[in-house]
Design an enzyme around this catalytic site. Structure first.
Site, PDB file in Angstrom:
ATOM      1  N   SER A 273     -17.077  12.570 -35.084  1.00 48.73           N
ATOM      2  CA  SER A 273     -15.982  11.786 -35.665  1.00 48.73           C
ATOM      3  C   SER A 273     -15.917  10.458 -34.926  1.00 48.73           C
ATOM      4  O   SER A 273     -16.503  10.303 -33.858  1.00 48.73           O
ATOM      5  CB  SER A 273     -14.657  12.515 -35.468  1.00 48.73           C
ATOM      6  OG  SER A 273     -14.240  12.404 -34.112  1.00 48.73           O
ATOM      7  N   ASP A 274     -15.203   9.487 -35.496  1.00 48.64           N
ATOM      8  CA  ASP A 274     -14.873   8.320 -34.682  1.00 48.64           C
ATOM      9  C   ASP A 274     -13.720   8.713 -33.756  1.00 48.64           C
ATOM     10  O   ASP A 274     -13.174   9.819 -33.839  1.00 48.64           O
ATOM     11  CB  ASP A 274     -14.543   7.101 -35.551  1.00 48.64           C
ATOM     12  CG  ASP A 274     -14.755   5.802 -34.773  1.00 48.64           C
ATOM     13  OD1 ASP A 274     -14.842   5.844 -33.527  1.00 48.64           O
ATOM     14  OD2 ASP A 274     -14.818   4.718 -35.394  1.00 48.64           O
ATOM     15  N   TYR A 275     -13.352   7.804 -32.912  1.00 51.61           N
ATOM     16  CA  TYR A 275     -12.397   8.047 -31.829  1.00 51.61           C
ATOM     17  C   TYR A 275     -11.072   8.602 -32.351  1.00 51.61           C
ATOM     18  O   TYR A 275     -10.252   7.866 -32.902  1.00 51.61           O
ATOM     19  CB  TYR A 275     -12.165   6.708 -31.128  1.00 51.61           C
ATOM     20  CG  TYR A 275     -11.726   6.774 -29.697  1.00 51.61           C
ATOM     21  CD1 TYR A 275     -12.637   6.563 -28.673  1.00 51.61           C
ATOM     22  CD2 TYR A 275     -10.404   7.016 -29.373  1.00 51.61           C
ATOM     23  CE1 TYR A 275     -12.240   6.592 -27.352  1.00 51.61           C
ATOM     24  CE2 TYR A 275      -9.999   7.052 -28.058  1.00 51.61           C
ATOM     25  CZ  TYR A 275     -10.921   6.839 -27.051  1.00 51.61           C
ATOM     26  OH  TYR A 275     -10.533   6.865 -25.743  1.00 51.61           O
ATOM     27  N   ASN A 276     -10.898   9.905 -32.244  1.00 52.16           N
ATOM     28  CA  ASN A 276      -9.690  10.593 -32.716  1.00 52.16           C
ATOM     29  C   ASN A 276      -9.490  10.519 -34.234  1.00 52.16           C
ATOM     30  O   ASN A 276      -8.378  10.685 -34.724  1.00 52.16           O
ATOM     31  CB  ASN A 276      -8.446  10.049 -32.001  1.00 52.16           C
ATOM     32  CG  ASN A 276      -7.231  10.947 -32.184  1.00 52.16           C
ATOM     33  OD1 ASN A 276      -7.367  12.171 -32.229  1.00 52.16           O
ATOM     34  ND2 ASN A 276      -6.063  10.369 -32.326  1.00 52.16           N
ATOM     35  N   SER A 277     -10.565  10.273 -34.985  1.00 53.47           N
ATOM     36  CA  SER A 277     -10.364  10.144 -36.435  1.00 53.47           C
ATOM     37  C   SER A 277     -10.025  11.482 -37.094  1.00 53.47           C
ATOM     38  O   SER A 277      -9.487  11.497 -38.200  1.00 53.47           O
ATOM     39  CB  SER A 277     -11.573   9.500 -37.107  1.00 53.47           C
ATOM     40  OG  SER A 277     -12.718  10.301 -36.989  1.00 53.47           O
TER      41      SER A 277
END
Ligand code: BGC
Length: 732
Positions: A273-277
């Site tokens: 995932s992207d950062y905390n997505s």
């Protein structure tokens, strides 16, 4: 709800049928059999940095990878030792980092590099970046960023290759190959991560993280191709993006993450995932809480939760176990994702060589000269000459004095661009130093700061004016500070920030020969400058070798050959504006009811592919090998290009094709090939392109690739507007 989940579970077990068996399968299965559910889930958790509490979790096998930044080999080895020696199964960690355009040696920002149209050179730069990053413990870089972008308001346009999917695909492949080399086990390579999947560059209004609503056609024709190219080039991983895509967040999108990636493309890499997505699915109001977010992210196909465990609420780490125990997630789904992560660890050779081998890097050092020479060449080739009317450039070596004005002249931070990893300002060649070194004491340099990037202080104007008045030629370096491009740096105006334009106007009044050099991460609206200043250069952010590349270019040691890979609008109101727009039912004419603006021409200030040289090139004698071909045939088109000016130079010869009439509406033209050639004074070369059926194909109404009989127009030129064309016909 339950029905939907059961359907999803069925879909997921079906999707595992498509997984590609490979050499590591057996080892992975053996290891997996030994792992507890907690340990398997641990592989899906990526933390950011290492705080004290994380060390305990590493020992417990509850962390699979770490976003480490630039902490160096010793720290990486120290943490790795905890995983390898103190955890039950000794599974090594992967250390990730954002190595976007260089690690210690900083290359031009990606949008600039793209302007070089030189994938071989871009690949070499990525190779160097991989070497430097790997030597300090990076196994995995979050690059290449392959988001196509047609909206310069979006700050992250600087991280990609521009607006074109064909060029974007070629550059994506070059970067993946450069980072990964021929075998990820080689110590000087890093795993690539094509990001941000998908259509992140299409954020509404150019506002970062905003929603995206596009047709499946646009998704497949424009945004997916560079990812497909990365996949075909063997990218080890893909990062799911922050945006909502057609009603389903991209980090929980089964269609794009599983149906396309796994089933259509048969790819078995890691999705992170992207950062905390995943956690942000709650903000999207797509999940009621972090637990549902974890359910939706994992079952859609996101293997690793980046930073979800570091930010405010925990996502994969605490919830996946409960979800399995409650029967909402099949353990097989966890196994599949854990396998993907373990496969990457095997591919990287981490089970055999978990530690940074400092000796290897010491013995195989890339020489500073070599690295600098690639950084310089790429910087030179990234520079785009936008205008050179009175041929002020290249500067006459006989000039006695030169004024260097503007906030970039002595800067060594902004010119690295955003994401400068371990780049050190002290190792960057500033513009002032670069020019001083070039001219030695032959030419007097009058430097003046002029103004800041983005405030309204004009107190430096009069000093700048006197510097100009005392000089034979004036060069002004203006643009955006690097914080204005990159993540969370969207703008509604593309004008030069602050009072920089006023500074240019003031200096322009002196009547001195004037050159404006722009440094920025997106197309800017520069109508006044273009109309009034005789020489204008787009230099982007060029990295470590900035000053040298600029000096070489101003004085003609480098003849600019860069070409824009993104359309420059006249105003932000024209956005989206890109070269492959479609034909309307009312093409613009003088008549009222046609497709146009009341207050602006439709045309951009500079079209895609545009860029001048100190010399001139003439195109002529276009020929085609056959006027009529059958549907599976290829045809050859050729053209003569002559250097008609006063310098040797490089030219990017661009090939565009138009399918004249089709069963769906198609773009007016699409880039299908290019060649970068060198022409000496007066030299003429015949350049030819083979046009294959694939280059004539498009996705029909059912999204099937087809070639339809009919007429095709082939266009060749030095930019997307200025072309010579010839037609041919395809029959059944
Ligand atoms: C960015 C990614 C980046 C990640 C890790 C995110 O905010 O969108 O491009 O790789 O942070 O630093």
């Amino acid at each position: 709800m339950m029905k939907k989940i059961i359907l999803l579970l069925i879909l997921i077990s079906i999707s595992s049928i498509f997984a590609q068996p490979d050499e590591y399968d057996e080892k992975i299965s053996e290891l997996l059999d030994k792992m507890t559910l907690d340990e398997k889930i641990g592989q899906l958790v990526q933390i950011v940095g290492v705080e004290r509490f994380s060390e305990q979790r590493i020992k417990e096998g509850k962390v699979g990878s770490i976003l480490i930044g630039t902490r160096g080999a010793d720290e990486v080895n120290r943490i790795q030792r905890i995983a390898v020696e103190e955890s039950r199964l000794g599974i090594p960690l992967i250390f990730a980092n954002d190595v976007i355009h260089g690690y210690r040696t900083i290359f031009p920002v990606p949008l600039a590099e793209a302007s070089s149209w030189n994938p071989e050179l871009i690949q070499l730069a990525s190779e160097i970046a991989a070497f430097e990053a790997a030597s300090e413990g990076t196994h995995w870089t979050y690059a290449p960023m392959v988001d196509i972008c047609r909206d310069p308001r979006w700050g992250r346009i600087v991280e990609g290759s521009g607006e074109d999917p064909f060029l974007g695909s070629i550059i994506a492949a070059a970067r993946v190959k450069g980072f990964q080399g021929s075998n990820l086990k080689n110590k000087n390579t890093v795993a690539a991560c094509a990001k941000h999947y998908v259509a992140y560059g299409s954020a509404e209004g150019g506002r970062d993280y905003n929603s995206v609503d596009i047709s499946e056609r646009t998704l497949r024709e424009i945004y997916l191709p560079p990812f497909y190219s990365a996949v075909k080039s063997g990218t080890a991983s893909i990062m799911s993006s922050f945006n909502d895509l057609n009603g389903i967040p991209a980090s929980a999108n089964y269609f794009t993450l599983t149906e396309i990636l796994r089933e259509e493309w048969k790819w078995n890499g890691v999705v992170i995932s992207d950062y905390n997505s995943i956690g942000e699915l709650v903000n999207h109001r797509f999940a009621a809480d972090k637990k549902e977010a974890a359910l939706k992210g994992l079952t859609a196909g996101v293997d690793i939760d980046m930073a979800g465990d570091t930010i405010d609420g925990d996502v994969y780490s605490p919830h996946l176990k409960n979800l399995v125990e409650e029967g909402l997630i099949d353990e097989q789904t966890i196994n599949n994702s854990a396998k993907n992560v373990l496969r990457l660890k095997y591919k990287l050779g981490l089970f055999d060589n978990p530690y940074v081998d400092k000796e290897f890097f010491d013995q195989n050092q890339l020489s500073k000269n070599y690295k600098d020479s690639i950084a310089l060449k790429l910087a030179e080739e990234s520079i785009v000459l936008l205008k050179n009317e009175k041929n002020i450039l290249p500067l006459d070596k006989g000039i006695k004095s030169i004024a260097l004005i503007g906030p970039f002249v002595t800067d060594s931070v902004n010119i690295m661009g955003s994401w400068s990893a371990a780049g050190r300002p002290a190792e960057v060649i500033t513009i002032l130093d670069g020019i001083k070194n070039f001219v030695t004491d032959r030419i007097k340099i009058n430097y003046s700061f002029g103004c800041n990037f983005d405030d309204d202080d004009t107190s430096g104007f009069s000093e700048a004016e006197s510097a100009a008045l005392q000089s034979d030629v004036v060069i002004i370096f203006v643009g955006e500070p690097r914080s204005m491009s990159g993540e969370a740096a969207s703008r509604t105006s593309l004008d030069l920030p602050g009072v920089q334009l006023d500074l240019i106007k003031r200096i322009h009044q002196t009547g001195k020969p004037l050159v404006v050099v722009l440094m920025n991460g997106r197309p800017l609206t520069i109508n006044w400058i273009y109309e009034n200043v005789s020489s204008v250069i787009e230099a982007w952010y060029l990295g470590s070798q900035t000053g040298k590349a600029i000096a070489n270019t101003l004085f003609g040691k480098n003849n600019p050959s860069g070409k824009l890979t993104i359309t420059f609008p006249r105003s932000a109101g024209q956005i989206p504006i890109y070269y492959y727009q479609k034909s309307t039912g009312r093409p613009a004419t003088d008549a009222k009811y046609t497709s146009k603006y009341l207050d602006s021409p439709n045309t951009p200030l500079f079209p895609f592919g545009y860029g001048k040289s100190y010399t001139t090139f003439s195109y002529g004698n276009i020929k085609i090998s056959k006027a009529l071909i059958s549907i599976n045939d290829s045809v050859e088109v050729s053209i003569d290009i002559t250097n008609t000016g006063k310098f040797a130079g490089d030219e990017v010869v661009q090939l565009y094709i138009q399918d004249e009439t089709a069963s769906i509406t198609l773009p007016v033209k699409l880039l299908k090939g290019f060649k970068k050639i060198k022409l000496n004074l007066g030299e003429k070369k015949e350049i030819s392109f083979k046009i294959t059926p694939d280059m004539l194909s498009f996705l029909d109404i059912e999204m099937k690739k087809v070639v339809e009989p009919g007429k095709f127009k082939v266009m060749i030129g030095g930019n997307s507007e200025d072309v010579i064309s010839i037609s041919f016909e395809v029959t059944e």
